[in-house]
Design a protein around this motif. Structure first.
Motif, PDB file in Angstrom:
ATOM      1  N   ALA A 487      48.178  81.750  66.814  1.00 39.90           N
ATOM      2  CA  ALA A 487      47.475  81.524  65.286  1.00 39.90           C
ATOM      3  C   ALA A 487      45.898  80.709  65.452  1.00 39.90           C
ATOM      4  O   ALA A 487      45.189  81.590  64.472  1.00 39.90           O
ATOM      5  N   ILE A 488      45.910  79.965  65.713  1.00 34.97           N
ATOM      6  CA  ILE A 488      44.919  78.545  66.047  1.00 34.97           C
ATOM      7  C   ILE A 488      43.931  79.697  66.545  1.00 34.97           C
ATOM      8  O   ILE A 488      42.810  80.461  65.947  1.00 34.97           O
ATOM      9  N   ASN A 489      44.049  80.544  67.816  1.00 36.28           N
ATOM     10  CA  ASN A 489      43.114  80.735  68.231  1.00 36.28           C
ATOM     11  C   ASN A 489      42.397  82.846  67.543  1.00 36.28           C
ATOM     12  O   ASN A 489      42.136  82.979  68.150  1.00 36.28           O
ATOM     13  N   ASN A 490      43.595  82.673  66.623  1.00 38.50           N
ATOM     14  CA  ASN A 490      42.957  84.234  65.995  1.00 38.50           C
ATOM     15  C   ASN A 490      42.886  84.139  64.487  1.00 38.50           C
ATOM     16  O   ASN A 490      42.439  84.590  63.645  1.00 38.50           O
ATOM     17  N   GLY A 491      42.357  82.483  64.191  1.00 39.52           N
ATOM     18  CA  GLY A 491      41.739  82.292  63.362  1.00 39.52           C
ATOM     19  C   GLY A 491      42.370  81.536  62.085  1.00 39.52           C
ATOM     20  O   GLY A 491      41.871  80.651  60.820  1.00 39.52           O
ATOM     21  N   LEU A 492      43.792  80.857  62.142  1.00 36.97           N
ATOM     22  CA  LEU A 492      44.318  80.496  61.335  1.00 36.97           C
ATOM     23  C   LEU A 492      43.374  78.881  61.026  1.00 36.97           C
ATOM     24  O   LEU A 492      43.491  78.274  62.170  1.00 36.97           O
ATOM     25  N   PRO A 493      43.454  78.225  60.177  1.00 32.91           N
ATOM     26  CA  PRO A 493      42.203  77.347  59.663  1.00 32.91           C
ATOM     27  C   PRO A 493      42.669  76.138  59.371  1.00 32.91           C
ATOM     28  O   PRO A 493      42.757  75.580  58.282  1.00 32.91           O
ATOM     29  N   LEU A 494      44.130  76.216  60.968  1.00 33.64           N
ATOM     30  CA  LEU A 494      44.314  74.321  60.815  1.00 33.64           C
ATOM     31  C   LEU A 494      44.330  73.155  61.413  1.00 33.64           C
ATOM     32  O   LEU A 494      42.892  73.341  62.138  1.00 33.64           O
ATOM     33  N   ASN A 495      44.229  71.817  60.227  1.00 33.16           N
ATOM     34  CA  ASN A 495      43.918  70.930  60.639  1.00 33.16           C
ATOM     35  C   ASN A 495      44.465  69.980  61.005  1.00 33.16           C
ATOM     36  O   ASN A 495      44.638  69.133  61.059  1.00 33.16           O
ATOM     37  N   THR A 496      45.677  69.888  60.145  1.00 38.10           N
ATOM     38  CA  THR A 496      46.180  68.738  59.865  1.00 38.10           C
ATOM     39  C   THR A 496      47.965  68.861  60.154  1.00 38.10           C
ATOM     40  O   THR A 496      48.799  69.957  59.695  1.00 38.10           O
ATOM     41  N   VAL A 497      48.615  67.386  60.512  1.00 35.97           N
ATOM     42  CA  VAL A 497      49.872  67.775  60.785  1.00 35.97           C
ATOM     43  C   VAL A 497      50.063  66.838  60.293  1.00 35.97           C
ATOM     44  O   VAL A 497      50.278  65.718  60.211  1.00 35.97           O
ATOM     45  N   VAL A 498      52.006  66.776  60.195  1.00 34.03           N
ATOM     46  CA  VAL A 498      53.230  65.618  59.723  1.00 34.03           C
ATOM     47  C   VAL A 498      54.097  65.970  60.373  1.00 34.03           C
ATOM     48  O   VAL A 498      54.344  66.935  60.847  1.00 34.03           O
ATOM     49  N   SER A 499      55.141  65.111  61.546  1.00 32.11           N
ATOM     50  CA  SER A 499      56.261  65.001  61.851  1.00 32.11           C
ATOM     51  C   SER A 499      57.138  65.574  60.811  1.00 32.11           C
ATOM     52  O   SER A 499      56.679  65.471  59.360  1.00 32.11           O
TER      53      SER A 499
END
Length: 849
Positions: A487-499
């Motif tokens: 999904a990221i390689n196809n443009g999903l603009p994700l920058n934040t992670v939380v467990s």
């Protein structure tokens, strides 16, 4: 840089000048309130290097080179509390071979290419590659002993303290593979410790291997190695002697060492590309954990820094039994693995980002590092100059990432590493620190201060629990991270992670913490507290995307989604209801391929109550007359604007024998992970691409929040692809650029890499609009922006966090000295954060604070 070409008198004079003007000495006084100095601060900056720059075994020359190391990077090192140098002396065999005698000859990495092949260094047919045969990096390279290495370590510490005025640490390295230097210990005397297939069959040291008897004397084993000695015991004791005797302060475990059997491949000790062998999991996990315990019994105090694998937490656990949770909780005084440098080699930024984010979801403490690939001292490439082409996308993308801890604190990298500061010929071209440093500092200034528009709620604890307790969930664990990678390689603009664990803690303390974000996660365990938290989040107005199989969910959760499971299907499906906003001249295929092994099971989800007015179908597929619902959205009136999207998804990739899973042919099969970007439209977020045909790669991007701004960072592998943006706030205006509005979207054709601030969003249908920063020109004003080309527009302005209505002003069709044209504005809707609104603007708008 070959420092031997600079006369000593000139070098000394230059150094004096640098010290006088404060360019080299980080103790030079600066404004303690300068926000750049405060925000750019790192706990530690590490300069990695080989011994190749030390081209003469001469103490004066060694000291000169050591000084040059710190002078070159001084503009960046002033932002560090501690400065470290990590020395790639050899391949780590210098630790294994160490006898405890200073005059012992040192085998060091004086080669380019692989010296551990059947071809002797510098020999063999011309057509052999560097992976098949090595060369000496220079004619007649110097010879070194362990005593000489000890002097180099001391010289670096002395020069570092002199130039930077800061504490200086020096670390050593261990690589499990055949790169860098000759290793008779690994490949002749003790091949029993080898495993994996990263660079040929059984080419890497297996951390939980056992050594055969060896009568040779070693520093930690003067009477030889007893038969069946665990490698962790031998390596730990040798490391303790080696680092103590030579003055090292820490050790780096390279290329996946300490994290399983196979560090680079999508297969491993548990997964062979065809089946997951759950019966091996507990035993292999125990062996990895035992290595760490054995190492620490022999080497208890030196800090361990780690490279980790090229993959992610879930993937490593399911394929190679790497229980990162156990390692993190072992109190081993370690730093967690950083981002993989392999994006420079294969352009797989999705894999780099997924690995980085999944590892930081939970941490031993708050420390983690970002590592950047400037030079390679072994393989005749300098990524900043050639692989990246001096484009900073692999700085801005991973450095836009942040984590959220259990108290809602935003975590950004505390440590910064450079692999390496010297190239394959032992040169240290000053061009590289001069060009890289500004991008590092700019990305640090733009680092996140709040959750991004998208937040990955990562099941760190659940994955580890499911792996050990459920025989059938390894494919699901394996699937989750690969899907996000695609999904990221196809443009999903994700920058934040939380467990998931931290998410529950944060939401219980700060119920509106994620009010501006869309959460993305897998289905929770039936009846779990996480399940209750996710449902309550949506019922209270939150935005949620659930992806993947829902085979272990409770009836309450499936009713919440309006979902039921039918018999699983796999193979090819025809898309019969589509949801594709991208514009292509050659259309996407209407066929998908779902392989259960790589997608967490078969395709079996359907909408439970199709006529439910609160549910809208988005994607439906069909196989031989049998339909499956791929994606839908649901929102009830009593949810206060809350909304949930369910996306079953498929990996659109499979194992074909290479290191990584291979994406399906985009000309034949639609890439399903793209739907994760498409369904963002249900939350008012459009990131749409216009391109010629399916095989053109999509841009990779992130959207981060920094001091109330939106920071767009990206990598565009094909510069002909156009991006169209729209968000709930309106169409974003990227600072310093013009955009043509198309159907209320701002459009951009971006360069290979970009990092642009956005504080202004506009609602209008068409026209060419620009957003530029102006000079202050007025006492009390720190920021001023101008927007032109507006047509009866509604404009939302996201000023700095500290700005109040009293310090904000807006002008329509006005100019310096801003005595006329001032207009009223209103505070914005809190659901979209903190901003001001100016409506019905035609012409130009200037805002200032």
């Amino acid at each position: 840089m070959d420092t031997s070409q600079i006369p000593q008198k000139i070098r000394n004079g230059l150094l004096v000048l640098l010290l006088c003007f404060g360019y080299a000495n980080a103790q030079t006084k600066a404004d303690p309130h300068d926000p750049a100095l405060l925000k750019n601060r790192f706990n530690n900056i590490t300069l990695e290097m080989s011994l190749k720059p030390f081209k003469l075994n001469n103490k004066a020359y060694i000291r000169q080179v050591a000084e040059e190391v710190f002078i070159q990077w001084s503009a960046l090192l002033r932002h560090a509390d501690t400065v470290s140098v990590m020395i790639w002396t050899s391949d780590g065999s210098e630790i294994l071979d160490y006898k405890g005698t200073p005059d012992q000859s040192l085998e060091w990495a004086k080669y380019m290419g692989n010296p551990n092949t059947e071809h002797e260094v510098g020999s063999g047919p011309e057509e052999l590659s560097l992976h098949e045969r090595a060369y000496l990096y220079m004619d007649n390279p110097p010879e070194y002993t362990y005593a000489d290495l000890k002097f180099i370590v001391q010289a670096l510490k002395e020069a570092g303290r002199k130039i930077t005025g800061k504490p200086v640490l020096v670390g050593t390295t261990f690589d499990p593979g055949p790169e860098f230097a000759k290793s008779p210990f690994k490949y002749q005397k003790h091949p029993e410790i080898l495993g994996g297939n990263a660079m040929g069959h059984k080419s890497f040291v297996n951390c939980y291997a056992v050594l055969n008897a060896d009568n040779e004397s070693y520093a930690g084993f003067p009477n030889g190695i007893p038969d069946k000695t665990p490698f962790g015991t031998f390596f730990g004791r040798q490391s303790q002697h080696f680092m103590t005797d030579l003055g090292f302060d820490f050790i780096w475990f390279s290329n996946g060492f300490g994290f399983g059997y196979e560090g680079w491949s999508s297969t491993g000790a548990i997964f062979d590309g065809k089946t997951f062998d759950h019966e091996k999991l507990d035993g292999a996990t125990a062996k990895i954990n035992e290595f760490w315990k054995l190492f620490r019994q022999e080497c208890p105090d030196f800090q361990v820094q780690t490279r980790g694998t090229n993959l992610s937490v879930g993937t490593d656990l399911a394929r190679d039994a790497v229980d990162l949770k156990n390692i993190y909780k072992g109190k081993f005084n370690m730093l967690p693995p950083p981002n993989s440098p392999w994006a420079a080699l294969d352009g797989d930024f999705g894999l780099e980002m997924v690995g980085y984010m999944s590892r930081m979801a939970e941490l031993p403490d708050n420390r983690f590092l970002f590592r950047y690939y400037t030079h390679d001292p072994w393989w005749l490439n300098s990524p900043w100059l050639d692989r990246y082409g001096r484009e900073p996308h692999d700085i801005y993308l991973p450095m836009s990432v942040c984590r959220i801890d259990k108290n809602g604190n935003i975590g950004i990298p505390t440590h910064l590493n450079f692999l390496t500061i010297d190239d394959t010929y032992g040169n240290m071209p000053v061009q590289v620190p001069n060009e890289v440093t500004p991008h590092i500092l700019k990305s640090r200034m733009d680092s996140p201060t709040a959750p991004g528009p998208l937040v990955w709620v990562y099941p760190f604890d659940e994955y580890h629990e499911w792996a050990h307790k459920s025989k059938d969930r390894l494919p699901e664990i394996y699937y989750g991270d690969w899907f996000i990678r695609q999904a990221i390689n196809n443009g999903l603009p994700l920058n934040t992670v939380v467990s998931t664990t931290s998410f529950q803690s944060v939401i219980s303390q700060k119920t509106d913490f994620f009010k501006e974000s869309v959460l993305i996660t897998t289905a929770p365990e039936a009846g779990s507290e996480l399940e209750k938290s996710l449902i309550a989040f949506v019922e209270n107005g939150g935005k949620l995307i659930v992806f993947g199989p829902v085979d272990h969910s409770s009836e309450r959760f499936t009713d919440f989604l309006n979902l039921k499971n039918e018999l699983p299907l796999e193979g090819e499906f025809r898309i019969i209801q589509d949801y594709i906003p991208d514009k292509l001249e050659v259309a996407y295929p209407k066929t998908i391929r779902h392989e259960a092994l790589f997608s967490g099971g078969g395709m079996r989800t359907v909408i439970k109550t199709p006529k439910d007015p609160t549910t809208k179908m988005l994607v439906q597929v069909e196989q031989s007359g049998k339909k499956r619902d791929m994606a839908w959205v649901r929102s009830l009136p009593q949810w206060n604007g809350g909304k949930v999207v369910y996306l079953r998804g498929t990996n659109s990739s499979s194992f074909t024998g290479g290191r990584l899973l291979t994406p399906h042919d985009p000309e034949k099969y639609f890439q399903v992970p793209q739907y994760l970007r498409y369904v963002l439209q249900e939350f008012g977020i459009s990131c749409i691409t216009d391109k010629h045909s399916p095989e053109q790669k999509n841009p990779v991007l992130t959207i981060a929040r920094s001091n109330n701004a939106f920071v767009f960072s990206g990598y565009n592998p094909c510069n002909t692809v156009k991006l169209r943006f729209k968000m709930p706030q309106g169409a974003p205006l990227l600072l310093g650029l013009e955009t043509r509005f198309e159907k209320e979207h701002s459009t951009y054709v971006m360069p290979t890499s970009w990092n642009r601030e956005c504080r202004i969003f506009v609602e209008q249908t068409d026209g060419i609009v620009s957003c530029k920063e102006l000079h202050s020109g007025q006492l009390g004003i720190s920021k001023r922006f101008e927007v032109t080309g507006l047509k009866n527009a509604k404009v939302r302005i996201y000023s700095g966090d500290e700005v109040t209505a009293e310090s904000f002003c807006a002008y329509v069709n006005a100019a310096y000295p801003w005595k006329t044209g001032q207009v009223s504005f209103q505070p914005g809707d809190e659901k979209l954060g903190k901003y001001f609104v100016v409506e019905n603007v035609t012409g130009s708008l200037v805002v200032a604070w």
